[in-house]
Design a protein around this motif. Structure first.
Motif, PDB file in Angstrom:
ATOM      1  N   SER A  95      -6.082   6.557 -10.961  1.00 35.13           N
ATOM      2  CA  SER A  95      -5.375   5.591 -10.124  1.00 35.13           C
ATOM      3  C   SER A  95      -5.284   6.088  -8.688  1.00 35.13           C
ATOM      4  O   SER A  95      -5.272   7.298  -8.426  1.00 35.13           O
ATOM      5  CB  SER A  95      -3.971   5.332 -10.677  1.00 35.13           C
ATOM      6  OG  SER A  95      -3.155   6.484 -10.524  1.00 35.13           O
ATOM      7  N   GLN A  97      -2.711   5.899  -6.779  1.00 37.46           N
ATOM      8  CA  GLN A  97      -1.439   6.602  -6.602  1.00 37.46           C
ATOM      9  C   GLN A  97      -1.540   8.055  -7.035  1.00 37.46           C
ATOM     10  O   GLN A  97      -1.062   8.952  -6.342  1.00 37.46           O
ATOM     11  CB  GLN A  97      -0.337   5.899  -7.402  1.00 37.46           C
ATOM     12  CG  GLN A  97       1.036   6.557  -7.242  1.00 37.46           C
ATOM     13  CD  GLN A  97       2.110   5.849  -8.045  1.00 37.46           C
ATOM     14  OE1 GLN A  97       1.839   4.878  -8.732  1.00 37.46           O
ATOM     15  NE2 GLN A  97       3.335   6.339  -7.945  1.00 37.46           N
ATOM     16  N   SER A 100      -3.710   9.898  -4.427  1.00 39.81           N
ATOM     17  CA  SER A 100      -2.985  10.091  -3.165  1.00 39.81           C
ATOM     18  C   SER A 100      -1.931  11.185  -3.309  1.00 39.81           C
ATOM     19  O   SER A 100      -1.789  12.051  -2.433  1.00 39.81           O
ATOM     20  CB  SER A 100      -2.335   8.788  -2.719  1.00 39.81           C
ATOM     21  OG  SER A 100      -3.297   7.776  -2.515  1.00 39.81           O
ATOM     22  N   THR A 101      -1.190  11.145  -4.415  1.00 38.28           N
ATOM     23  CA  THR A 101      -0.153  12.150  -4.648  1.00 38.28           C
ATOM     24  C   THR A 101      -0.758  13.536  -4.780  1.00 38.28           C
ATOM     25  O   THR A 101      -0.208  14.521  -4.262  1.00 38.28           O
ATOM     26  CB  THR A 101       0.641  11.807  -5.926  1.00 38.28           C
ATOM     27  OG1 THR A 101       1.231  10.510  -5.784  1.00 38.28           O
ATOM     28  CG2 THR A 101       1.741  12.828  -6.164  1.00 38.28           C
TER      29      THR A 101
END
Length: 255
Positions: A95, A97, A100-101
């Protein structure tokens, strides 16, 4: 008649899709980096990082692909990773997210370890290289100085802040990076990061003196102008080359 506005090339989006892959480039990068990445897994585990999908091998492959294939965003990186292999890593769906994290949390020291391990390997290869001779000027200088080093600084651009986790922070330049490069091999010798993007180059002399060996030649631009530091270099047995300053524009601090 007004002049056409010049855009900052770093902020110009020339494409929305990754550049095409190349088997030759991928084979070269894999041959150079894959062994190094696996050698650094011990250090990776010493940081308390778990072996997971977004582990060290995939993160290094992702960053390299972002750079050499000019992937325009983390979102597009996730799409690319889902549909094709990236260097030594198989395609996997992650994903945006999570990706990015992971970029925000992944320790910078890990990439630094990989970088210097690659530089050591490139130095070994350069030392064993005999097919490509040095330019005459460099070969002549190498006979007189044990090291020929070039130093320069570059101000890093501000983040585009497309991630929600970054949009709450004020816009600011990302600092300054200083690099010493060996003139013969074109490989980095030392790198220093300065958080203050407005830092003066002349403030880096303490770091330079602690890094430079005796009997070397240091080449730098006019941002490092400081006669007391020039004298210290000579007293330490080193030499230096820089561009002549515009004396009519120089302040009294340079004399």
């Amino acid at each position: 008649m007004s002049r056409p506005r010049k855009n900052n090339p770093d902020h110009t989006r020339r494409h929305n899709m990754p550049a095409p892959s190349s088997e030759a480039i991928e084979a070269h990068l894999s041959d150079l980096l894959k062994p190094v990445v696996h050698e650094q897994l011990k250090y990776y585990r010493s940081l308390g990082l778990r072996q997971r999908i977004l582990g060290l091998p995939l993160m290094v492959a992702a960053v390299l692909s972002l750079l050499w294939r000019q992937i325009p965003s983390v979102r597009e990186l996730g799409r690319t990773l889902a549909r094709e292999d990236l260097l030594w890593c198989r395609a996997v769906k992650v994903s945006q997210q999570a990706l990015s994290t992971r970029f925000l949390e992944f320790p910078a020291s890990m990439f630094e370890q990989v970088l210097w391990a690659v530089v050591d390997e490139l130095k070994r290869r350069w030392t064993n290289r005999v097919a490509r001779p040095l330019p005459p000027s460099v070969a002549w200088t190498k006979k007189r100085f044990e090291h020929i080093w070039i130093v320069d600084g570059s101000t890093l651009e501000a983040l585009f802040r497309k991630l929600k986790s970054l949009q709450e922070h004020p816009i600011a330049l990302a600092g300054k990076i200083y690099t010493i490069v060996d003139m013969a091999s074109h490989l980095p010798v030392a790198i220093r990061f300065e958080e203050n993007p407005n830092a003066a180059d002349r403030n880096q002399w303490e770091w330079l003196h602690s890094t430079l060996p005796k009997g070397g030649l240091l080449i730098f631009d006019r941002g490092f102008y400081d006669f007391s530091e020039f004298s210290a270099l000579v007293q330490a047995g080193s030499a230096w080359i820089t561009r002549l300053k515009d004396w009519h524009l120089s302040g009294p601090e340079n004399f």
